[in-house]
Every structure is written in structure tokens, then in C-alpha cells.
Design a protein around this motif. Sequence first.
Motif, PDB file in Angstrom:
ATOM      1  N   GLY A 232       0.851  -1.197  -0.111  1.00 14.73           N
ATOM      2  CA  GLY A 232      -0.119  -0.001  -0.126  1.00 14.73           C
ATOM      3  C   GLY A 232       0.762   1.358  -0.050  1.00 14.73           C
ATOM      4  N   GLU A 233       0.419   2.376   0.796  1.00 10.94           N
ATOM      5  CA  GLU A 233       1.003   3.679   0.584  1.00 10.94           C
ATOM      6  C   GLU A 233       2.167   3.975   1.603  1.00 10.94           C
ATOM      7  N   VAL A 234       3.171   3.083   1.182  1.00 10.39           N
ATOM      8  CA  VAL A 234       4.567   3.295   1.873  1.00 10.39           C
ATOM      9  C   VAL A 234       5.498   3.572   0.877  1.00 10.39           C
ATOM     10  N   LYS A 235       6.730   4.347   1.165  1.00 16.68           N
ATOM     11  CA  LYS A 235       7.533   4.653   0.196  1.00 16.68           C
ATOM     12  C   LYS A 235       8.345   3.226  -0.433  1.00 16.68           C
ATOM     13  N   SER A 236       8.532   2.153   0.165  1.00 21.10           N
ATOM     14  CA  SER A 236       9.080   1.134  -0.174  1.00 21.10           C
ATOM     15  C   SER A 236       8.411  -0.293   0.152  1.00 21.10           C
ATOM     16  N   PRO A 237       7.412  -0.659  -0.519  1.00 20.13           N
ATOM     17  CA  PRO A 237       6.519  -1.795  -0.151  1.00 20.13           C
ATOM     18  C   PRO A 237       7.302  -3.049  -0.771  1.00 20.13           C
ATOM     19  N   GLY A 238       7.214  -4.093   0.004  1.00 19.91           N
ATOM     20  CA  GLY A 238       7.859  -5.301  -0.336  1.00 19.91           C
ATOM     21  C   GLY A 238       7.946  -6.198   1.026  1.00 19.91           C
ATOM     22  N   ARG A 239       8.625  -7.186   0.638  1.00 22.37           N
ATOM     23  CA  ARG A 239       8.951  -8.334   1.626  1.00 22.37           C
ATOM     24  C   ARG A 239      10.124  -7.953   2.256  1.00 22.37           C
ATOM     25  N   TYR A 240      10.229  -8.158   3.734  1.00 25.10           N
ATOM     26  CA  TYR A 240      11.407  -7.949   4.407  1.00 25.10           C
ATOM     27  C   TYR A 240      11.803  -9.052   5.423  1.00 25.10           C
ATOM     28  N   ALA A 241      13.202  -9.332   5.771  1.00 23.79           N
ATOM     29  CA  ALA A 241      13.615 -10.345   6.471  1.00 23.79           C
ATOM     30  C   ALA A 241      13.009  -9.962   7.873  1.00 23.79           C
ATOM     31  N   PHE A 242      12.559 -10.988   8.482  1.00 27.19           N
ATOM     32  CA  PHE A 242      12.297 -11.136   9.938  1.00 27.19           C
ATOM     33  C   PHE A 242      13.362 -11.553  10.603  1.00 27.19           C
ATOM     34  N   ASP A 243      14.379 -10.546  10.818  1.00 27.52           N
ATOM     35  CA  ASP A 243      15.570 -11.108  11.612  1.00 27.52           C
ATOM     36  C   ASP A 243      15.714 -10.633  12.973  1.00 27.52           C
ATOM     37  N   HIS A 244      14.842 -10.034  13.738  1.00 27.24           N
ATOM     38  CA  HIS A 244      14.664  -9.964  15.001  1.00 27.24           C
ATOM     39  C   HIS A 244      13.854 -10.870  15.846  1.00 27.24           C
ATOM     40  N   ASP A 245      14.239 -11.161  16.899  1.00 26.03           N
ATOM     41  CA  ASP A 245      13.306 -12.163  17.913  1.00 26.03           C
ATOM     42  C   ASP A 245      12.157 -11.372  18.305  1.00 26.03           C
ATOM     43  N   LYS A 246      12.299  -9.754  18.348  1.00 23.41           N
ATOM     44  CA  LYS A 246      11.109  -9.206  18.642  1.00 23.41           C
ATOM     45  C   LYS A 246      11.111  -7.856  17.551  1.00 23.41           C
ATOM     46  N   LEU A 247       9.771  -7.898  16.711  1.00 23.61           N
ATOM     47  CA  LEU A 247       9.894  -6.881  15.894  1.00 23.61           C
ATOM     48  C   LEU A 247       8.453  -6.088  15.903  1.00 23.61           C
ATOM     49  N   THR A 248       8.423  -4.817  16.087  1.00 20.56           N
ATOM     50  CA  THR A 248       7.352  -3.954  16.179  1.00 20.56           C
ATOM     51  C   THR A 248       7.092  -3.271  15.050  1.00 20.56           C
ATOM     52  N   LEU A 249       5.601  -3.006  14.982  1.00 20.40           N
ATOM     53  CA  LEU A 249       4.840  -2.509  13.809  1.00 20.40           C
ATOM     54  C   LEU A 249       5.545  -1.418  13.360  1.00 20.40           C
ATOM     55  N   LEU A 250       6.074  -0.314  14.301  1.00 16.42           N
ATOM     56  CA  LEU A 250       6.742   0.782  13.803  1.00 16.42           C
ATOM     57  C   LEU A 250       8.287   0.460  13.412  1.00 16.42           C
ATOM     58  N   ASP A 251       8.977  -0.631  13.797  1.00 13.10           N
ATOM     59  CA  ASP A 251      10.123  -1.109  13.084  1.00 13.10           C
ATOM     60  C   ASP A 251       9.801  -1.225  11.772  1.00 13.10           C
ATOM     61  N   ALA A 252       8.764  -2.093  11.431  1.00 18.23           N
ATOM     62  CA  ALA A 252       8.517  -2.607  10.221  1.00 18.23           C
ATOM     63  C   ALA A 252       8.150  -1.292   9.091  1.00 18.23           C
ATOM     64  N   LEU A 253       7.260  -0.369   9.531  1.00 16.76           N
ATOM     65  CA  LEU A 253       6.899   0.861   8.722  1.00 16.76           C
ATOM     66  C   LEU A 253       8.192   1.826   8.622  1.00 16.76           C
ATOM     67  N   SER A 254       9.042   1.844   9.659  1.00 16.99           N
ATOM     68  CA  SER A 254      10.350   2.198   9.500  1.00 16.99           C
ATOM     69  C   SER A 254      11.168   1.849   8.417  1.00 16.99           C
ATOM     70  N   ARG A 255      11.322   0.424   8.380  1.00 15.72           N
ATOM     71  CA  ARG A 255      12.173  -0.257   7.124  1.00 15.72           C
ATOM     72  C   ARG A 255      11.662   0.002   5.959  1.00 15.72           C
ATOM     73  N   SER A 256      10.250   0.257   5.590  1.00 15.29           N
ATOM     74  CA  SER A 256       9.805   0.624   4.353  1.00 15.29           C
ATOM     75  C   SER A 256       9.601   1.864   4.020  1.00 15.29           C
ATOM     76  N   GLY A 257      10.291   2.590   4.844  1.00  9.77           N
ATOM     77  CA  GLY A 257      10.566   4.232   4.386  1.00  9.77           C
ATOM     78  C   GLY A 257       9.480   4.885   4.962  1.00  9.77           C
ATOM     79  N   ASP A 258       8.441   4.516   5.877  1.00  9.40           N
ATOM     80  CA  ASP A 258       7.410   5.302   6.449  1.00  9.40           C
ATOM     81  C   ASP A 258       6.303   5.398   5.561  1.00  9.40           C
ATOM     82  N   LEU A 259       5.011   5.829   5.897  1.00  9.20           N
ATOM     83  CA  LEU A 259       3.997   6.094   4.933  1.00  9.20           C
ATOM     84  C   LEU A 259       3.861   7.143   3.976  1.00  9.20           C
TER      85      LEU A 259
END
Length: 264
Positions: A149-176
Amino acid sequence: MKSLKLLTAAALALTLGACSTPQLGYFQGVQSGQSFDVSKPVFATFQPGDKLSILVSSKDPSLAYVFNLPVVGNYRPNTEDNPITNRVSNYTIDQDGTIDFPVLGKIHIAGMTRREVADYIKNQLVTKELLKDPTITIEPIDLTYGVMGEVKSPGRYAFDHDKLTLLDALSRSGDLTIYGQRENVLVARTENGKQTYYRVDLTNADQLYASPVFYLRPNDIIYIEPNKRRAKESSEVGNTLAQPTLWVSVASLLTSVAVLIFRK
């Protein structure tokens, strides 16, 4: 004169309405020092079909060697432009949730976290007096999550942390982007063979931190819906009508016409 003022006010209202901006802020109303209860951390667990590497090491490498899978290498000349890269073979968890570990045989690891798997293998090696001082290193190979959807870099990302938050995920995708709805983020999660959907309001800190999807799980899908502004711009007519310059021109024209009418 009264009618002229009404027309002018109406034209101004149209202009301001056309120039309205989408809601872009997060954590609205949060004060300095304010705290929130956070949902219980969710640690990623391994499931059937997942791939992982397990490396056993000790002070005496010759003793630990037997507990590691063979190293896979590329059989070709080693050159500066094309160097040889070696890697340890990976385990794939079968449908029963087990892997075939050297010497220990079949062990069930589905539903376990990375730390739990490492502790279990270490305990087995020590208890059975196979290795005195093992160090177990485990790395997931293909755990991922998706952002659409409306993020700067949509796609699949590696789940490489034991704990990953929704904010972490959105930050990786370049934010909304400015077109993304921050009040209605959708997270799709597969649980017990069913697809479950959750809605999250990023502008509401209390709701965000208490959400069951604040901590993500492998294979979660985050979808950012487009806001009304994006919907209007999706068509040629909507795009034209959404332009502030158009409405400014309309307001100016209406004001000029009103002045000419009421001069007579």
C-alpha cells in the motif's frame, strides 16, 4: 452588499476545502513523560517449512565438528571478481515440526523460539555428555513479513529480530506516504489455519501499544490504505478537481462576477 459577502465567503470555503491536507501526525496528544502499557512481547517461533542454520561450536572445534551439517562451497576457481563463498547447510522443518540433527536424531522444534531451540540443543549435548561447553548459534533463513500500500518502499522484508514491532516494520519500508491512512492500518495474520485481520490507529498511542499486532509475527502482512485525497487523484477528473489552483481560480472568478453584478 450582503449577497456579495455571502458569495465571497462561499468561494473562500470552497478554496479552503480543496486545500485541506491529510492527517500526517502520529501519537497525537502525547505529553512529555507520559507512559503507556505495551502489549506482551511476542517472540518469533519456528513453524513447519521454515529454514534455519544451526552452528555448534566449542573450545575444541574438532569435537563440535560432528554436530554441524557439511559446509557447502562453490567448486570453481577463486578469483578477485568471483570469490568462493562457503555456507553451512540449512535445516528445513518438516510437516511434523522436526529436524534431523546430527547424533541427536529427530528433535521437535516447531513452536519454539530461537533461544528455546538453542537452549534445548545445548542441554541435550551436555546431558548426554556429548560436548562439555557447546555454544549454539541459530539464524532463521527465510522468515519474512510484508508491507503493502501507501508506503515509500513496499515489499517483503527479513524477519531477523526476535522481537519486531509494527513501528520497526514501517520504518524499514520508508514510512507512510502523505496518501496513507494513519488511522486505519490493517495487519493480516495467519493463526491456527485462519486469516485474522487487525486494525490499528497510529495516531492513538494507547491503542497502538495495546494492540495484539504491535509486535509482529513472521508472515504478517501490513496494508496501508489510501486516503480520500489519493482516491480523488486516481481518476483524471478527480485529479483535476483536487488541484488547489483550480479552486483558487474559481473563487477569484466568483468574486469578480459578484462585484460586477452588484455594481449595477
